[in-house]
Write a protein that holds these residues in place. Structure first.
Motif: not given
Length: 688
Positions: A235-259
């Motif tokens: 088995n293996n529990v992979a970390s999503l931190s290594s996902a090849s594609v990701a979309v984030s809200g702006a750092d330091g802002a309360q945006e809730l990207a991915g609601e």
């Protein structure tokens, strides 16, 4: 004529000129005076015919007796010897002074055609063997030999680590594990399968050096009997931190990207597009970001909402609480629906909206606003005083009447903080709308329930070409008990009854009741999980506490078998193991990933893994007989940070068009700075 006689003849005695009759030939003397013609002849002959008198024809001071070439004034005894193929000093030796080392070769510096590049050393000459790497040109080819094997790399102190083998040099193809360092990097390669990891038997980390798909770090499918990541476990529990594609809200802002997230083809090119909702972005106005699949080659793991191909912004607050995508007007193009919630603190009202943008079969402008939408459906709900949270409304899209124009099913629950909800499902008919409407005025049906949570399209069970409907009521309490818990209820409604509307308990052809406080019906997804060709339903139960309090669970039902009398839930159940892990928070059908002919499931456990959250890909058929996710898991991913609510939203589809299912996972509470929830969406591409 006498006058022509030579003087010598004129002086001779006359008798010598006359016939014998005029002179006496008789010897009157002793006889010795008789002329001896033989004697005269001998004396005259010796003197007249001798031509060997020494001469010096070339005037070099040496006559022909000693000059070996009296026609060349440069050749004579004692002349200086030149290297010219001539015996210049007449000592019967030729060029004897120009092979000083007696190796049979003439000095190349002094002789035209000479070949000996060092006539002082008898070990140097064109016919002599070259000794490599000694700095001496033994064979007079102009250089010392440094590339013995002819591979164009120098040996000795050069870069060729084996100058006897032309297949060994820097850049050569390394043959693993043959005991030879072909590429001269200082060691024999131990990576036999070329996956970048050396054979574990030779000191590396690869537990199967014959298979390039097996090595540390590779995604390890669960329960397949293979330890593909070499950690000693299947088995293996992979970390999503290594996902090849990701979309984030702006750092330091309360945006809730991915609601919320959605996958659908909005531009009509048959490729799925990624849609991300962020209701607090842009100073709480809210944004919806669209990333078109045609540009997927440019997607990275560091994208933000600002990188979207189309960014929909808001002129008021909190756009993007929910997403839906379907052909609402039946024109063959997908349309986009998004929800918006807002609190007016002065009146303590929340104005909820549905905003619709009808698709045109092409991409939309780079920037749009809700004012560019085609229709707005409004609902005003009162809220309690001092409310500090913002609430939206869930909805789903489903073609209930089979006419190709999809309906919207909106949920308006009563919540502990909202006093205006009426626990009803509003069904908005398909078609094309323009303008602003009050939702209650245009709803074609209303279904009342209790503690409603979700709506899911079901397969056509009655054969009329229209979808059926699953309605989940996770906060449903038993009517015949004083129990204050919420066992929940999963109800199944035919399309005709749903369009007719009414009280859910009367409309449903069958339902399952939860037990205790398991909150059955919080989320759901439909698919053929047992491979029998018939539709099944996976239903989340957040309060399931068999293994741990609020560990959550997942029920799998056959809707056709739902009990008309509302029997307590039975059927396969997958139980969470982490207290307050909430297994079943979000559920999505993943198609047949395992290849066994049955659909598989993507399900979230948002507060597992010390609250980092976990998302499971479960084998649908195996889940029918499993007790915990580990038993039926195919893959698993853990969240990037604690308290991120990883898996609050899920979507499944082939994003990169490689024939493999890809997974989109929302974590709207993710905070890159540890404080402000900018939110993040992860895209796990199955092809890498």
């Amino acid at each position: 004529m006498r006058t022509n006689l030579s003087p010598s003849l004129a002086l001779l005695p006359l008798c010598l000129l006359l016939p014998p009759l005029g002179c006496s030939g008789k010897d009157t003397g002793s006889g010795d005076a008789d002329t001896d013609s033989d004697a005269d002849s001998d004396a005259d002959s010796d003197t007249d015919t001798d031509t060997d008198v020494p001469v010096d024809e070339d005037h070099d001071g040496y006559d022909s007796d000693v000059d070996c070439n009296d026609n060349n004034y440069q050749v004579y005894p004692g002349a200086p010897e030149a290297c010219n193929g001539v015996d210049d000093d007449c000592d019967e030796l030729t060029d004897e002074d120009f092979d000083a080392d007696a190796d049979g070769e003439m000095d190349a510096a002094a002789c035209d055609g000479g070949t000996d590049c060092n006539d002082a050393d008898g070990t140097i000459g064109t016919t002599l063997p070259e000794v490599p790497y000694d700095g001496i040109d033994q064979d007079c080819d102009g250089e010392d030999e440094t590339d013995v094997d002819g591979d164009f790399y120098a040996g000795g102190s050069g870069t060729d680590c084996d100058d006897t083998d032309p297949d060994v040099h820097p850049g050569a193809t390394e043959i693993a594990k043959d005991g030879v360092d072909q590429d001269c990097d200082g060691e024999d390669a131990i990576d036999g399968d070329g996956d970048g990891y050396g054979d574990a038997d030779l000191g590396g980390d690869d537990c199967d050096d014959l298979d390039p798909e097996v090595h540390p770090g590779v995604l390890d499918y669960w329960n397949d009997g293979l330890d593909t990541d070499c950690d000693g476990l299947d088995n293996n529990v992979a970390s999503l931190s290594s996902a090849s594609v990701a979309v984030s809200g702006a750092d330091g802002a309360q945006e809730l990207a991915g609601e919320d997230v959605a996958l659908c083809d909005l531009d009509g090119d048959t490729l799925l597009d990624l849609v991300v909702a962020a209701p607090f972005a842009d100073a709480y106005a809210g944004q919806v970001a669209i990333f078109y699949g045609a540009n997927r080659a440019d997607w990275t793991s560091t994208m933000t909402l600002a990188d979207a191909d189309t960014l929909i912004t808001s002129n008021s607050l909190f756009l993007g609480f929910e997403l839906g995508c379907a052909d609402l007007d039946g024109d063959g193009n997908n349309d986009l629906v998004t929800g918006r919630g807002e609190i007016h603190y002065s009146t303590y009202q929340t104005d909820f909206e549905l905003d619709i943008w009808y698709g045109t079969g092409s991409t939309w402008p780079a920037t749009m606003s809700e004012r560019d939408g085609d229709a707005v459906f409004e609902m005003s709900i009162g809220v309690q005083r001092n409310l500090t949270s913002v609430y939206g409304r869930n909805f789903t899209v489903v073609d209930l009447d089979g006419d190709g124009q999809w309906e919207i099913v909106l949920m308006n629950p009563v919540d502990a903080n909202l006093s205006g909800g009426d626990d009803s499902y509003y069904i908005l008919g398909g078609g094309r709308f323009t303008g602003t409407y009050q939702l209650a005025d245009v709803a074609i049906a209303t279904i009342t329930g209790e503690g409603i949570s979700t709506a899911v399209e079901l397969p056509d069970l009655d054969g009329d070409g229209a979808s059926e409907l699953f309605l989940g009521e996770s906060q449903h309490a038993p009517e015949d008990s004083a129990d204050t818990g919420y066992p929940g209820r999963a109800s199944f409604v035919n399309d005709d009854e749903a369009i007719a509307g009414g009280e859910l308990g009367s409309l449903a052809y069958g339902f399952w009741r939860g037990v205790g406080s398991e909150q059955l019906g919080f989320a759901g997804a439909t698919g053929d999980f047992d491979g029998d060709g018939l539709g099944d339903l996976a239903v989340g139960a957040l309060g399931e506490s068999t293994n741990a309090l609020f560990a959550g669970g997942l029920y799998l039902f056959a809707p056709a078998d739902a009990a008309p009398d509302g029997s307590s839930a039975s059927g396969a159940v997958v139980l969470g193991s982490t207290a307050s892990g909430y297994l079943g928070y979000a559920v999505s059908t993943a198609g047949d990933v395992s290849g066994d002919g049955a659909d598989d499931l993507l399900v979230s456990e948002p507060q597992a893994d010390s609250t980092n959250g976990r998302v499971w890909l479960l084998d649908g058929a195996a889940a029918l007989g499993s007790s915990v996710p580990d038993d039926s898991a195919i893959l698993a991913w853990t969240g990037e940070a604690a308290a991120s609510l990883t898996g609050n939203a899920l979507a499944v589809g082939d994003l990169d068009d490689d024939g493999l299912v890809d997974y989109v996972i929302g974590a709207y509470a993710y905070a890159s700075d540890g404080t402000n929830a900018n939110g993040k969406v992860y895209v796990v591409l199955s092809g890498g």
